[in-house]
Design a protein around this motif. Structure first.
Motif, PDB file in Angstrom:
ATOM      1  N   GLU A 171      -7.771 -16.987 -47.184  1.00  0.00           N
ATOM      2  CA  GLU A 171      -8.930 -17.361 -47.995  1.00  0.00           C
ATOM      3  C   GLU A 171      -8.499 -17.965 -49.323  1.00  0.00           C
ATOM      4  OE1 GLU A 171     -13.130 -15.427 -49.634  1.00  0.00           O
ATOM      5  OE2 GLU A 171     -11.539 -14.133 -48.876  1.00  0.00           O
ATOM      6  N   ASN A 172      -7.455 -17.410 -49.915  1.00  0.00           N
ATOM      7  CA  ASN A 172      -6.935 -17.902 -51.187  1.00  0.00           C
ATOM      8  C   ASN A 172      -5.486 -18.325 -51.005  1.00  0.00           C
ATOM      9  OD1 ASN A 172      -9.385 -17.082 -52.439  1.00  0.00           O
ATOM     10  ND2 ASN A 172      -8.564 -15.033 -52.760  1.00  0.00           N
TER      11      ASN A 172
ATOM     12  N   GLN B 111     -14.393 -20.584 -51.384  1.00  0.00           N
ATOM     13  CA  GLN B 111     -15.092 -21.821 -51.064  1.00  0.00           C
ATOM     14  C   GLN B 111     -14.694 -22.985 -51.970  1.00  0.00           C
ATOM     15  OE1 GLN B 111     -18.939 -19.296 -51.186  1.00  0.00           O
ATOM     16  NE2 GLN B 111     -19.503 -21.041 -49.929  1.00  0.00           N
ATOM     17  N   PHE B 112     -13.927 -22.698 -53.022  1.00  0.00           N
ATOM     18  CA  PHE B 112     -13.621 -23.711 -54.031  1.00  0.00           C
ATOM     19  C   PHE B 112     -12.206 -24.280 -53.868  1.00  0.00           C
ATOM     20  CE2 PHE B 112     -17.243 -21.583 -55.724  1.00  0.00           C
ATOM     21  CZ  PHE B 112     -17.917 -22.536 -56.456  1.00  0.00           C
ATOM     22  N   MET B 113     -12.079 -25.552 -54.186  1.00  0.00           N
ATOM     23  CA  MET B 113     -10.790 -26.232 -54.081  1.00  0.00           C
ATOM     24  C   MET B 113     -10.551 -27.066 -55.332  1.00  0.00           C
ATOM     25  SD  MET B 113      -9.445 -28.726 -51.021  1.00  0.00           S
ATOM     26  CE  MET B 113      -9.399 -30.409 -51.588  1.00  0.00           C
ATOM     27  N   VAL B 114      -9.323 -27.021 -55.826  1.00  0.00           N
ATOM     28  CA  VAL B 114      -8.895 -27.864 -56.945  1.00  0.00           C
ATOM     29  C   VAL B 114      -7.730 -28.710 -56.436  1.00  0.00           C
ATOM     30  CG1 VAL B 114      -8.177 -27.939 -59.357  1.00  0.00           C
ATOM     31  CG2 VAL B 114      -9.512 -25.986 -58.526  1.00  0.00           C
TER      32      VAL B 114
ATOM     33  N   GLY C 191     -16.151 -18.220 -45.381  1.00  0.00           N
ATOM     34  CA  GLY C 191     -15.467 -17.726 -44.188  1.00  0.00           C
ATOM     35  C   GLY C 191     -14.946 -18.791 -43.242  1.00  0.00           C
ATOM     36  N   THR C 192     -14.865 -20.040 -43.685  1.00  0.00           N
ATOM     37  CA  THR C 192     -14.405 -21.134 -42.828  1.00  0.00           C
ATOM     38  C   THR C 192     -12.917 -21.032 -42.515  1.00  0.00           C
ATOM     39  OG1 THR C 192     -16.057 -22.633 -43.755  1.00  0.00           O
ATOM     40  CG2 THR C 192     -14.189 -23.648 -42.648  1.00  0.00           C
ATOM     41  N   ASN C 193     -12.546 -21.200 -41.238  1.00  0.00           N
ATOM     42  CA  ASN C 193     -11.130 -21.281 -40.868  1.00  0.00           C
ATOM     43  C   ASN C 193     -10.567 -22.595 -41.383  1.00  0.00           C
ATOM     44  OD1 ASN C 193     -11.459 -18.864 -39.504  1.00  0.00           O
ATOM     45  ND2 ASN C 193     -11.665 -19.832 -37.493  1.00  0.00           N
ATOM     46  N   LYS C 194      -9.318 -22.575 -41.833  1.00  0.00           N
ATOM     47  CA  LYS C 194      -8.721 -23.775 -42.434  1.00  0.00           C
ATOM     48  C   LYS C 194      -7.329 -24.014 -41.856  1.00  0.00           C
ATOM     49  CE  LYS C 194     -10.865 -22.398 -46.841  1.00  0.00           C
ATOM     50  NZ  LYS C 194     -11.124 -21.004 -46.404  1.00  0.00           N
ATOM     51  N   TYR C 195      -7.098 -25.240 -41.396  1.00  0.00           N
ATOM     52  CA  TYR C 195      -5.783 -25.674 -40.936  1.00  0.00           C
ATOM     53  C   TYR C 195      -5.468 -27.005 -41.605  1.00  0.00           C
ATOM     54  CZ  TYR C 195      -6.538 -22.239 -37.209  1.00  0.00           C
ATOM     55  OH  TYR C 195      -6.788 -21.084 -36.515  1.00  0.00           O
ATOM     56  N   PHE C 196      -4.245 -27.149 -42.066  1.00  0.00           N
ATOM     57  CA  PHE C 196      -3.851 -28.365 -42.778  1.00  0.00           C
ATOM     58  C   PHE C 196      -3.567 -29.504 -41.808  1.00  0.00           C
ATOM     59  CE2 PHE C 196      -0.304 -31.008 -44.438  1.00  0.00           C
ATOM     60  CZ  PHE C 196      -0.957 -31.591 -45.507  1.00  0.00           C
ATOM     61  N   TYR C 197      -3.899 -30.716 -42.229  1.00  0.00           N
ATOM     62  CA  TYR C 197      -3.499 -31.920 -41.494  1.00  0.00           C
ATOM     63  C   TYR C 197      -3.114 -33.001 -42.488  1.00  0.00           C
ATOM     64  CZ  TYR C 197      -7.901 -34.220 -42.773  1.00  0.00           C
ATOM     65  OH  TYR C 197      -8.926 -34.789 -43.483  1.00  0.00           O
ATOM     66  N   ILE C 198      -2.261 -33.912 -42.061  1.00  0.00           N
ATOM     67  CA  ILE C 198      -2.004 -35.126 -42.826  1.00  0.00           C
ATOM     68  C   ILE C 198      -2.017 -36.293 -41.848  1.00  0.00           C
ATOM     69  CG2 ILE C 198       0.520 -34.758 -42.743  1.00  0.00           C
ATOM     70  CD1 ILE C 198       0.557 -36.256 -45.522  1.00  0.00           C
TER      71      ILE C 198
END
Length: 270
Positions: free
Chosen positions: A132-133, A222-225, A242-249
């Motif tokens: 989450e963080n 929920q916040f992004m900088v 509660g969103t699942n997060k996976y990185f992509y480029i």
């Protein structure tokens, strides 16, 4: 009667200045009180506006570049990649892609880098969903005769870790956020399908034809900088709770005149 009237007049004349002064002071006090109340109201309004701006952040519309770098990386490392142990000419072992890529050494730069193939997407192959963080850092190296020889490229977070499809925005292929570096138009576009954010920041990408571009991201719930080259580009709500997060480029969709972009020095911490 006459003597009483004269005395009354004399008394009035004697006390009139005091009555007049008292009325003046009363009016003055009222004016001061009104001014103080107005000042307090203005301060409260400014505080409310400042608080609202802090909560909303740099989010919608056209955003200015903030010449500020207050990024603080978290210290519990969960993923690190500098490709030092990878063989040149091969796809790195902890990454996957729809089109592949090569580990190379870039003249004038230290270490090894992943050369991004045009129109390819890259994913971390050995990482579960992000917490989450977290904080994330990585670097891009550009090589081109002119910056607009590099097509637009994207990075961000999605709901799954599939490398099957090239992600080009925040609204398709299960994407959540998208940061698009548009070298030709000299702008950075941030968007989110979770929070309906779309913001455009003018950025002098024409100066980045042969540069190292550090990227830093801080996510707190929920916040992004987001920081590009040590400048704050985005600070707002980008995720649903509660969103699942996976990185992509996603690599540039095309290169002209032997241009290239390289990726490396990835650090993720919680």
């Amino acid at each position: 009667m006459r003597s009483f009237s004269i005395k009354g007049v004399l008394l009035f004349l004697c006390f009139a200045p005091f009555v007049s002064n008292a009325q003046f002071l009363k009016k003055l006090q009222k004016k001061v009180e009104n001014k103080v109340e107005k000042t307090v109201d203005n301060v409260l309004d400014e505080d409310s506006s400042s608080s609202k701006k802090s909560q909303e952040g740099i989010g919608k519309g056209t955003s200015p570049i903030e010449e500020i770098y207050d990024f603080v990386a978290l210290d519990s490392l969960i993923f690190y990649e500098n490709f030092a142990l990878e063989r040149n000419g091969r796809m790195p072992s902890h990454w996957k892609s729809n089109l592949g890529g090569n580990i190379v050494e870039v003249p004038g730069e230290r270490g090894k880098w992943l050369k991004l193939s045009a129109h390819a997407i890259y994913r971390i192959d050995s990482l579960l969903q992000l917490p989450e963080n977290f904080t994330m850092e990585f670097e891009l190296i550009t090589r081109s005769e002119s910056a607009d020889d590099i097509g637009a490229m994207q990075f961000g977070f999605s709901r799954d870790n599939s490398a099957k499809d090239y992600i080009q925005d925040a609204y398709n292929d299960n994407a959540i956020t998208c940061t698009k570096l548009h070298f030709h138009n000299q702008d950075i576009i941030n968007s989110s399908s979770d929070s309906d954010i779309r913001n455009n920041t003018n950025f002098p990408l024409a100066s980045y034809s042969n540069s190292t571009i550090p990227v830093a991201i801080s996510v707190e719930g929920q916040f992004m900088v987001l920081y590009i080259d040590n400048k704050k580009i985005l600070e707002t709500k980008m995720f649903a709770k509660g969103t699942n997060k996976y990185f992509y480029i996603s690599a540039p969709y095309k290169y002209d005149v032997d241009a290239a972009v390289y990726f490396g020095n990835v650090r993720i911490a919680r």
